[in-house]
Design a protein around this motif. Structure first.
Motif, PDB file in Angstrom:
ATOM      1  N   SER A   7       2.780   6.865  -8.292  1.00 45.41           N
ATOM      2  CA  SER A   7       1.908   5.705  -8.170  1.00 45.41           C
ATOM      3  C   SER A   7       1.761   5.057  -9.535  1.00 45.41           C
ATOM      4  CB  SER A   7       0.522   6.093  -7.656  1.00 45.41           C
ATOM      5  OG  SER A   7      -0.312   4.948  -7.611  1.00 45.41           O
ATOM      6  N   ILE A  16      -7.844   9.280 -10.118  1.00 45.23           N
ATOM      7  CA  ILE A  16      -7.587   8.106  -9.282  1.00 45.23           C
ATOM      8  C   ILE A  16      -8.627   7.055  -9.655  1.00 45.23           C
ATOM      9  CG2 ILE A  16      -7.597   7.247  -6.901  1.00 45.23           C
ATOM     10  CD1 ILE A  16      -6.757  10.124  -6.049  1.00 45.23           C
ATOM     11  N   TYR A  20      -9.869   2.610  -5.626  1.00 44.89           N
ATOM     12  CA  TYR A  20      -9.303   3.202  -4.410  1.00 44.89           C
ATOM     13  C   TYR A  20     -10.269   4.160  -3.720  1.00 44.89           C
ATOM     14  CZ  TYR A  20      -5.447   1.314  -7.020  1.00 44.89           C
ATOM     15  OH  TYR A  20      -4.659   0.462  -7.747  1.00 44.89           O
ATOM     16  N   SER A  21     -11.523   4.161  -4.144  1.00 43.59           N
ATOM     17  CA  SER A  21     -12.528   5.095  -3.631  1.00 43.59           C
ATOM     18  C   SER A  21     -13.664   4.358  -2.933  1.00 43.59           C
ATOM     19  CB  SER A  21     -13.101   5.911  -4.789  1.00 43.59           C
ATOM     20  OG  SER A  21     -14.039   5.126  -5.499  1.00 43.59           O
ATOM     21  N   ASP A  26     -12.241   0.691  -1.913  1.00 37.84           N
ATOM     22  CA  ASP A  26     -11.735   1.616  -0.896  1.00 37.84           C
ATOM     23  C   ASP A  26     -10.418   1.114  -0.293  1.00 37.84           C
ATOM     24  OD1 ASP A  26     -11.876   4.048   0.366  1.00 37.84           O
ATOM     25  OD2 ASP A  26     -13.205   3.371   1.963  1.00 37.84           O
ATOM     26  N   VAL A  27      -9.544   0.625  -1.161  1.00 43.97           N
ATOM     27  CA  VAL A  27      -8.220   0.162  -0.730  1.00 43.97           C
ATOM     28  C   VAL A  27      -7.178   1.222  -1.072  1.00 43.97           C
ATOM     29  CG1 VAL A  27      -8.817  -2.278  -0.942  1.00 43.97           C
ATOM     30  CG2 VAL A  27      -7.769  -1.107  -2.892  1.00 43.97           C
ATOM     31  N   SER A  28      -6.092   1.209  -0.343  1.00 40.94           N
ATOM     32  CA  SER A  28      -5.039   2.202  -0.576  1.00 40.94           C
ATOM     33  C   SER A  28      -4.352   1.935  -1.913  1.00 40.94           C
ATOM     34  CB  SER A  28      -4.026   2.169   0.559  1.00 40.94           C
ATOM     35  OG  SER A  28      -3.442   0.892   0.685  1.00 40.94           O
ATOM     36  N   PRO A  29      -3.988   3.006  -2.616  1.00 35.31           N
ATOM     37  CA  PRO A  29      -3.288   2.837  -3.889  1.00 35.31           C
ATOM     38  C   PRO A  29      -1.823   2.481  -3.654  1.00 35.31           C
ATOM     39  CG  PRO A  29      -3.454   5.155  -3.372  1.00 35.31           C
ATOM     40  CD  PRO A  29      -4.218   4.419  -2.302  1.00 35.31           C
ATOM     41  N   GLU A  79      -0.464  -1.792  -3.052  1.00 32.56           N
ATOM     42  CA  GLU A  79      -1.908  -1.600  -3.105  1.00 32.56           C
ATOM     43  C   GLU A  79      -2.551  -2.379  -1.967  1.00 32.56           C
ATOM     44  OE1 GLU A  79      -4.132  -1.824  -6.990  1.00 32.56           O
ATOM     45  OE2 GLU A  79      -4.765  -3.712  -6.067  1.00 32.56           O
ATOM     46  N   ASP A  80      -3.604  -1.823  -1.398  1.00 34.30           N
ATOM     47  CA  ASP A  80      -4.368  -2.483  -0.337  1.00 34.30           C
ATOM     48  C   ASP A  80      -3.455  -2.870   0.834  1.00 34.30           C
ATOM     49  OD1 ASP A  80      -6.521  -3.535   1.016  1.00 34.30           O
ATOM     50  OD2 ASP A  80      -6.660  -5.352  -0.197  1.00 34.30           O
ATOM     51  N   TYR A 100      -6.362   3.954   5.808  1.00 39.27           N
ATOM     52  CA  TYR A 100      -6.713   4.671   4.592  1.00 39.27           C
ATOM     53  C   TYR A 100      -8.224   4.752   4.432  1.00 39.27           C
ATOM     54  CZ  TYR A 100      -7.243   5.450  -0.460  1.00 39.27           C
ATOM     55  OH  TYR A 100      -7.596   5.937  -1.689  1.00 39.27           O
ATOM     56  N   GLY A 102     -10.586   6.156   1.262  1.00 38.74           N
ATOM     57  CA  GLY A 102     -10.451   6.642  -0.101  1.00 38.74           C
ATOM     58  C   GLY A 102     -11.345   7.808  -0.453  1.00 38.74           C
TER      59      GLY A 102
END
Length: 156
Positions: A7, A16, A20-21, A26-29, A79-80, A100, A102
């Motif tokens: 990544s 991380i 992404y949390s 809270d989006v995908s890495p 991402e996202d 996803y 996070g």
């Protein structure tokens, strides 16, 4: 060449970013891979946390993302992620949602395992499988596996 998962957002065993949390968006890495072995027909991705709920006394593995039937020609996820690669299917995470979810550890620093599998088949539509159901369907079909581990600890 071995199957490798990376990544640009975090290094292996590194933190991380909060983006992404649950403390961020809270989006995908973003994820990228190389070294898909010959004979691969599809890829699967599972992201989970074996340190739940407390790394000092883990009681469960919390599943954050389940993807399968990623096309062989796919080499990255942005991402996202909003638009899945054609043919890609998703399963349920442990929030009983699709997609996803996070890092959001209740206590301590948790490890998040991003596991990519090269499979010798395209799996049938498993109708929103759990991680366990996907692993069962993959049994005997894994040609290679790559793993990227990141960590996260809440700041608030």
């Amino acid at each position: 060449m071995p199957l490798v998962l990376e990544s640009p957002a975090f290094h292996a065993q590194g933190p991380i970013p909060a983006l992404y949390s649950c403390e961020g968006k809270d989006v995908s890495p973003p994820l990228a891979w190389s070294g898909v072995p010959p004979g691969t027909q599809s890829l699967a991705l599972i992201v989970d946390d074996p340190d739940a709920p407390d790394p000092a006394a883990p009681r469960m593995i919390w599943v954050h993302w389940v993807l399968y039937n990623l096309p062989v020609g796919t080499t990255e996820l942005p991402e996202d992620l909003h638009a899945l690669p054609p043919g890609t299917l998703q399963g349920l995470n442990d929030w009983q949602k699709i997609g996803y979810g996070g890092p959001c550890p209740p206590i301590g620093t948790h490890r998040y395992f991003h596991k990519l599998y090269a499979l010798d088949i395209v799996l049938p539509d498993l109708k929103l499988p759990t991680k366990t159901q996907l692993e069962s369907a993959m049994r005997g079909h894994v040609l290679a596996q790559a793993e990227l581990i990141g960590t996260y600890r809440k700041t608030r």
